[in-house]
Design an enzyme around this catalytic site. Sequence first.
Site, short mmCIF file in Angstrom:
data_model
loop_
_atom_site.label_atom_id
_atom_site.label_comp_id
_atom_site.label_asym_id
_atom_site.label_seq_id
_atom_site.Cartn_x
_atom_site.Cartn_y
_atom_site.Cartn_z
N SER A 159 0.83 -1.20 0.00
CA SER A 159 0.00 0.00 0.00
C SER A 159 0.87 1.25 0.00
CB SER A 159 -0.85 0.06 1.27
OG SER A 159 -1.50 -1.14 1.50
N HIS B 32 -1.51 -2.90 -7.00
CA HIS B 32 -2.17 -2.56 -5.74
C HIS B 32 -3.68 -2.74 -5.85
CE1 HIS B 32 -3.02 0.65 -2.44
NE2 HIS B 32 -3.03 -0.57 -1.96
N GLU C 219 -4.20 -0.14 -8.88
CA GLU C 219 -3.09 0.73 -9.28
C GLU C 219 -1.94 -0.15 -9.76
OE1 GLU C 219 -3.50 4.56 -6.26
OE2 GLU C 219 -2.51 2.78 -5.53
N ASN D 219 -3.97 6.23 -1.87
CA ASN D 219 -3.61 6.44 -0.47
C ASN D 219 -3.00 7.82 -0.23
OD1 ASN D 219 -4.66 4.07 0.40
ND2 ASN D 219 -2.76 2.91 0.13
P1 NAD Z 1 -2.56 -9.76 6.50
O1 NAD Z 1 -1.85 -9.53 7.77
O2 NAD Z 1 -4.01 -10.04 6.54
O3 NAD Z 1 -1.88 -10.98 5.73
C1 NAD Z 1 -0.51 -11.11 5.56
C2 NAD Z 1 -0.19 -12.58 5.36
O4 NAD Z 1 1.15 -12.69 4.96
C3 NAD Z 1 -0.37 -13.41 6.63
O5 NAD Z 1 -1.21 -14.54 6.33
C4 NAD Z 1 1.03 -13.86 6.96
O6 NAD Z 1 1.10 -15.14 7.54
C5 NAD Z 1 1.68 -13.85 5.60
N1 NAD Z 1 3.13 -13.80 5.58
C6 NAD Z 1 3.95 -13.10 6.37
N2 NAD Z 1 5.25 -13.32 6.01
C7 NAD Z 1 5.22 -14.18 4.99
C8 NAD Z 1 6.22 -14.80 4.19
N3 NAD Z 1 7.52 -14.56 4.40
N4 NAD Z 1 5.84 -15.64 3.22
C9 NAD Z 1 4.53 -15.89 3.01
N5 NAD Z 1 3.55 -15.34 3.74
C10 NAD Z 1 3.88 -14.49 4.71
O7 NAD Z 1 -2.23 -8.50 5.59
P2 NAD Z 1 -3.09 -7.88 4.42
O8 NAD Z 1 -4.06 -6.91 4.96
O9 NAD Z 1 -3.59 -8.97 3.53
O10 NAD Z 1 -2.01 -7.04 3.63
C11 NAD Z 1 -1.07 -7.64 2.76
C12 NAD Z 1 -0.47 -6.59 1.85
O11 NAD Z 1 -1.49 -5.95 1.11
C13 NAD Z 1 0.26 -5.47 2.59
O12 NAD Z 1 1.37 -5.07 1.84
C14 NAD Z 1 -0.75 -4.36 2.63
O13 NAD Z 1 -0.17 -3.08 2.71
C15 NAD Z 1 -1.45 -4.55 1.30
N6 NAD Z 1 -2.80 -4.03 1.23
C16 NAD Z 1 -3.68 -4.20 2.25
C17 NAD Z 1 -4.95 -3.70 2.15
C18 NAD Z 1 -5.95 -3.86 3.26
O14 NAD Z 1 -6.99 -3.21 3.23
N7 NAD Z 1 -5.71 -4.75 4.21
C19 NAD Z 1 -5.35 -3.04 0.99
C20 NAD Z 1 -4.45 -2.92 -0.05
C21 NAD Z 1 -3.18 -3.42 0.07
#
Ligand code: NAD
Length: 576
Positions: A456, A477, A489, A527
């Site tokens: 993000s 994104h 994005e 963002n």
């Molecule tokens: P989350 O915490 O729900 O999930 C992250 C996952 O990654 C977890 O299941 C964790 O076990 C796993 N993980 C951690 N280290 C790892 C590794 N080395 N190998 C494999 N898996 C691993 O997080 P999220 O909300 O899904 O966010 C993930 C990404 O998406 C982030 O970069 C975040 O900025 C981006 N994002 C999030 C949102 C949102 O609204 N949550 C929106 C857009 C983008």
Amino acid sequence: MELSRENLKKEVGQVRSSFKEEELTKAEKSLFWEKKGNVALIVFDSVGEKANKLSTPNMLRLCEVLMEIETSREIGSAVIISRKPTIFIAGADIAEIQTLNQLGEKAGETLAKLQGVFTFLEGLPIPTIAAIHGAALGGGFELALSCDYRMVTDGPETKIGLPEVQLGIIPGWGGTQRLPRLIGLEKSLDLILSGRQINGKAAKKMGIADKLTPQELLEEKALAWAAELAKTRTKRSYEEKDLKRRLIDTVPGAKFLVFEQAKKTVLEKTKGHYPAPLKALSVIRRTYGGPLAEGLKVEAQAFTELVGTPECKNLIRIFYLTEKVKKDKGAAIEVRPREITKAAVVGAGVMGGGIAQLFAAKKVRIRMKDINWDAITKGYQAAYRIFKKQLDRRKMKQNEVDNVMSLIEGTTSYSGFKHLDLVVEAVVEDLEIKKKVFQELDVRTSSDTILATNTSSLSVATLAQACKDPRRVVGMHFFNPVDKMPLVEIIRGPQTSDEAVAALYQLCKKLGKTPIVVKDSPGFVVNRILGPYLIEAYHLITDGVGVVEMDEIMEKFGMPMGPCTLIDAVGIDIIH
Ligand code: NAD
């Protein structure tokens, strides 16, 4: 306006004089009729264009054709058909709607004259059939509604609807009048107020289409049916109403309840910020059951009031921007985008589960990797929950859900990553962890696999440094929830290749998303705009403003959800 032939001819003649000769000649070549025995086959095939549109010159031409047919004694019925592969008639010409924007009161006059063409079609003494394959939208559907009968094809190309409210207007060529007359209040309000599109099968079920046929047989069957109708010259009778409709139309108070329910649904969806659906509702409320000519006047007046509003202008602008995306490739130079058929997502969290579901729904095989099976199970469950909703709404069958779920393969290792077209990294928002994942991907994937990050806020350029070849690293994104949010994005890092950008741009379209290519700068676009807004929300909370109160105020203002609900949905860690 009296709809005698002479009157219409005079009115149409006046409109005609404001167009250039070449525009009228083009319309003549685009819309013509052929004699097939005693049936008139009216063919619409816009010269040099992908879609048939009901521009004013085309409407004038249609009027001319109908007048010729009316005077031809041997003709006993008519069929209207398109020669475009996926479009019957896409609707009115939106560029013209934009000019109506500036016409003010005069817009209503122009509209009323063109409404007259459909009224003339409806009033032809011979039966008419609209033979529909492909998109019959807006004015295209209103034309079909002015015919006595409709035959539609059963393939996925056929899409029928009145999407006008999505452009901030209402159907202006009789849609608010003829659809309720044809299928009753409840079903027509559903279509007109939502602007949603239905396929041929649904159109048949709703009573919009009389017959359903495979595309290959459309012309042959429509002509045979028309030849049959020509023998008796049977026009449509509107008497065959179903029981529910009879109840709504006759039981005191029933109509009131239907209108009130429809109003409630519109307000729930729009929170009162979009005037068009409410206006459509009030037009139908005022005119349902009354004389058609009166109803058409009310419709034209309401259309005129809406066409100049800022909502209409802005919705048309959004329409054009969305259309532009459909044509764009995302990269400046001519590259042939690589087709993505095998992908993986690393991280099975909120976003990873959603991304896996989206890919599977569009039949792209996807591996979902996480560090343990607990996390993968959660990802599976998140994906299944979305499909289950579609199952419950009968949009999917159990075997279809099983099939798409089988396209998601959970794993805790990188096995098989050498054969992938794309990997989307969606692990926790932590630069060091992400860098490590990219170092692993660099050696575990083949050198031409595209490596995308769903970050993000982190720099794509920094993540690309973890790889030997930064050209294959790019941002992709998605927004939360992935299945609902249309925008993606695509972040072009300083060294990202055109090939990678173009491949993701094409993939986004295949996934049903709207891609925008953005620079690798803090917050990208969304963002960056959202940041100051959420920071302000934080300041207000520390100043003592209530969380619930603030959300309610922002929802009233027009936001789909308040800032605090949004922070919860995204995750406080990520917002931080
Ligand atoms: P989350 O915490 O729900 O999930 C992250 C996952 O990654 C977890 O299941 C964790 O076990 C796993 N993980 C951690 N280290 C790892 C590794 N080395 N190998 C494999 N898996 C691993 O997080 P999220 O909300 O899904 O966010 C993930 C990404 O998406 C982030 O970069 C975040 O900025 C981006 N994002 C999030 C949102 C949102 O609204 N949550 C929106 C857009 C983008």
